[in-house]
Design a protein around this motif. Structure first.
Motif, short mmCIF file in Angstrom:
data_model
loop_
_atom_site.label_atom_id
_atom_site.label_comp_id
_atom_site.label_asym_id
_atom_site.label_seq_id
_atom_site.Cartn_x
_atom_site.Cartn_y
_atom_site.Cartn_z
N SER A 214 0.96 -1.21 -0.02
CA SER A 214 -0.01 -0.05 -0.08
C SER A 214 0.69 1.38 0.01
O SER A 214 0.54 2.25 -0.67
CB SER A 214 -0.97 0.08 1.22
N VAL A 215 1.90 1.33 0.93
CA VAL A 215 2.75 2.40 0.69
C VAL A 215 3.48 2.75 -0.41
O VAL A 215 3.62 3.81 -0.94
CB VAL A 215 3.84 2.41 1.95
N ILE A 216 4.00 1.66 -1.03
CA ILE A 216 4.78 1.69 -2.13
C ILE A 216 4.06 2.17 -3.27
O ILE A 216 4.34 3.01 -4.12
CB ILE A 216 5.71 0.67 -2.61
N TYR A 217 2.62 1.69 -3.27
CA TYR A 217 1.61 2.02 -4.34
C TYR A 217 1.51 3.52 -4.29
O TYR A 217 1.33 4.13 -5.30
CB TYR A 217 0.68 0.96 -4.34
N GLY A 218 0.94 3.86 -3.11
CA GLY A 218 0.73 5.18 -2.96
C GLY A 218 1.75 6.15 -3.42
O GLY A 218 1.46 7.35 -3.88
N ILE A 219 2.95 6.10 -2.96
CA ILE A 219 4.05 6.87 -3.21
C ILE A 219 4.45 6.88 -4.68
O ILE A 219 4.61 7.89 -5.36
CB ILE A 219 5.38 6.42 -2.50
N ALA A 229 -6.46 11.87 -3.92
CA ALA A 229 -6.94 11.17 -2.95
C ALA A 229 -6.75 9.72 -2.79
O ALA A 229 -6.33 9.46 -1.58
CB ALA A 229 -8.59 11.41 -3.14
N ILE A 230 -7.04 8.96 -3.86
CA ILE A 230 -6.69 7.66 -3.79
C ILE A 230 -5.07 7.36 -3.38
O ILE A 230 -4.84 6.38 -2.42
CB ILE A 230 -6.93 6.87 -5.06
N PRO A 231 -3.96 7.72 -3.95
CA PRO A 231 -2.70 7.48 -3.60
C PRO A 231 -2.56 7.95 -1.97
O PRO A 231 -1.87 7.13 -1.41
CB PRO A 231 -1.84 8.07 -4.61
N LEU A 232 -2.96 9.02 -1.92
CA LEU A 232 -2.78 9.57 -0.16
C LEU A 232 -3.61 8.44 0.55
O LEU A 232 -3.05 8.25 1.82
CB LEU A 232 -3.46 10.91 0.05
N LEU A 233 -4.82 7.95 0.38
CA LEU A 233 -5.20 7.06 1.18
C LEU A 233 -4.55 5.76 1.29
O LEU A 233 -4.55 5.20 2.34
CB LEU A 233 -6.78 6.78 0.80
N ALA A 234 -3.96 5.27 0.20
CA ALA A 234 -3.28 4.17 0.11
C ALA A 234 -1.78 4.36 0.92
O ALA A 234 -1.69 3.42 1.89
CB ALA A 234 -2.51 3.86 -1.18
N VAL A 235 -1.32 5.54 1.04
CA VAL A 235 0.19 5.35 1.90
C VAL A 235 -0.42 5.46 3.43
O VAL A 235 -0.14 4.94 4.36
CB VAL A 235 0.64 6.99 1.80
N VAL A 236 -1.81 6.30 3.63
CA VAL A 236 -2.30 6.31 5.10
C VAL A 236 -2.64 4.98 5.49
O VAL A 236 -2.50 4.28 6.70
CB VAL A 236 -3.28 7.16 5.22
N LEU A 237 -3.34 4.37 4.50
CA LEU A 237 -3.81 2.87 4.94
C LEU A 237 -2.51 2.01 5.24
O LEU A 237 -2.29 1.25 6.08
CB LEU A 237 -4.47 2.29 3.75
N GLY A 238 -1.53 2.01 4.32
CA GLY A 238 -0.20 1.27 4.70
C GLY A 238 0.26 1.37 6.17
O GLY A 238 0.77 0.60 6.61
#
Length: 505
Positions: A214-219, A229-238
């Motif tokens: 999740s963190v790598i995908y978001g970054i 919104a979606i990548p930020l949420l991915a980083v927060v979720l990770g």
């Protein structure tokens, strides 16, 4: 306290067997760099798909390393290595015969998952086979040197194959090597497992893998397209999943990761240094390989030959690092290496102004600076744990390497792509066909292909694209040099704490 047992001929022969998957692991990555122009021409991936073809391997590798390291502690490290070798060979065949960008991305994803069984298995076996600290340091140096040797042989074998065969042939290099490992491994490698280990906690495995991905995908998405919104949420979720994972480890009687390790100065400093080193190295290697072919016009074989100096200094530095550290201190050698890499990147900031010889000097100097670091940080991590915990420790060490490499490819790759697109719009000549304009704006490979179709009329467009790409790489060198400088400052501050207490049991 009795001296640790010395390794025998069996252990040293076993080390040579363990070096084989390391060699192929590295070759698989460097070969792909040279094959990218042909892949771009034949499979027609978008710029986003091209980056996914490269970095999905590292993403899933990083995501599964800790889980596979823990699994090896439980079912046996040799057994996991054999399973991984068979699966990696099968996935290589699938990648070689991919017929679309989507199929190749899926094949590379499968390669990443299967490769995650190889690295922690080999490194944890070394931790158990070599109990003497000096011998273990040298063995780890050989282990790291095998990766570097793959960097030498990959471009050479890949360049030769690409001169005569289709791009998929570069993936088939792994097949005979994996077959050889399957034959020799049971004969020469001992089996090790943690006899007191409990069952693998599936919830922890899912949390660890999902958090990293999740963190790598978001970054990656943030670097490609800016704030969304979606990548930020991915980083927060990770980050939330990582916190939940650590909380769960504190409650478990037999955790995947002993959280006490992060309080050990050697452990934390080594992992941070791995991330910085691999970020700058992997990110820049990807674009240097394309620079050789798409800007300088070298053939795949010629580009492979020009990567020889960097591979040679990586092998030399990996083997020389442990002896130098015993004389000068681990912190001093790591800090000095990062300082030397800053000098190399400084030369690369003048890529367009200096002749080719200076490019090679800067490239070789930054590789020489980074070369000893992997062996030394790996030694720090493995010395911080008892032998029965070697699998999870090696998984964490390799995760930091792959996490840094994946971030380098994703973030630096996305930054280079964004800078290239920002510069190309104001540099292209007027009057070009819309299809050629779109191709040139997407990637440098697209500009090369479009220029070839236009003939003489495409030369001004190609010259402009190459100039913009060169300027973009200079900006990337500034970023990499700055990160190396920051890493050097951190290591200097921590250098006296890098000699730590006994391993954590």
């Amino acid at each position: 306290m009795p001296a640790p047992a010395q390794a025998t001929a069996r252990e040293w022969i076993g080390l040579a067997v363990l070096a084989l998957p390391c060699l192929i692991y590295s070759m698989d990555l460097t070969v792909l760099y040279l094959a990218l122009p042909q892949i771009a021409e034949q499979l027609r991936p978008s710029s986003a798909q091209l980056l996914w073809i490269v970095d999905i391997y590292g993403f899933l590798l990083a995501g599964f390393l800790v889980t596979m390291g823990t699994l090896g502690d439980r079912i046996g490290r040799r057994r996991l290595l054999m399973i991984g070798a068979a699966a990696f060979g099968a996935a290589s065949v699938l990648a070689a015969f991919s017929t679309s960008a989507e199929m190749l991305i899926a094949s590379r994803a499968l390669l990443g998952v299967t490769a995650a069984t190889l690295s922690p298995s080999t490194l944890s076996l070394i931790r158990n086979m070599f109990l003497d600290e000096a011998q273990r340091g040298f063995a780890i140096g050989v282990w790291v040197a095998a990766f570097s040797a793959g960097g030498i042989l990959g471009p050479l074998f890949g360049g030769l194959l690409l001169e005569h065969y289709w791009w998929g042939s570069v993936f088939l290099i792994a097949v005979p090597a994996m077959l050889l490992l399957l034959v020799l491994g049971p004969l020469l490698l001992p089996e090790f497992r943690d006899e007191n280990a409990g069952r693998l906690d599936l919830a922890s495995a899912v949390l660890a893998t999902t958090a990293v991905l999740s963190v790598i995908y978001g970054i990656k998405r943030l670097a490609e397209g800016g704030l969304a919104a979606i990548p930020l949420l991915a980083v927060v979720l990770g980050a939330l999943l990582a916190a939940a994972f650590l909380r769960r480890q504190r409650r478990l009687a037999d955790p995947m990761i002993d959280v006490r390790l992060f309080a050990e100065p050697r452990f934390g400093a080594a992992l941070a240094c791995n991330i910085i080193t691999m970020f700058v190295a992997f990110g820049f290697f990807l674009f240097i390989a394309q620079y050789f072919q798409l800007v300088l016009g070298l053939s795949p074989l010629e580009a492979g030959l020009w990567t020889l100096p960097s591979g040679i200094v990586f092998v030399f530095g990996s083997l020389a690092g442990p002896p130098l550290a015993r004389r000068l201190g681990v912190g001093q050698v790591i800090a000095g290496g990062l300082g030397l890499s800053v000098l190399g990147f400084a030369l690369l900031t003048q890529l367009g102004a200096l002749p080719f010889g200076w490019l090679m000097l800067g490239y070789t100097v930054f590789c020489l600076g980074l070369a000893p670091i992997g062996a030394l940080t790996t030694g720090l991590v493995m010395s911080a744990v008892a032998p029965e915990r070697a699998g999870v420790a090696s998984g964490m060490s390799e995760t930091s390497f792959e996490f840094g490499g994946a971030l380098g490819i994703a973030v630096l790759g996305s930054i280079v792509t964004a800078l290239y697109r920002g510069g190309i719009d104001t540099s292209l000549p007027a009057g070009l066909p819309p299809a050629a304009l779109d191709a040139a704006r997407d990637t440098l490979g697209g500009a090369v292909g479009a220029a070839r179709e236009l003939g003489a009329a495409g030369e001004p467009m190609l010259a402009a694209a190459r100039t913009v790409y060169t300027r973009t790489l200079e900006q990337a060198a500034w970023l990499c040099g700055g990160l190396s400088l920051a890493g050097m400052a951190v290591i200097i501050a921590l250098r006296r704490r890098l000699e730590g207490p006994a391993p954590i049991a």
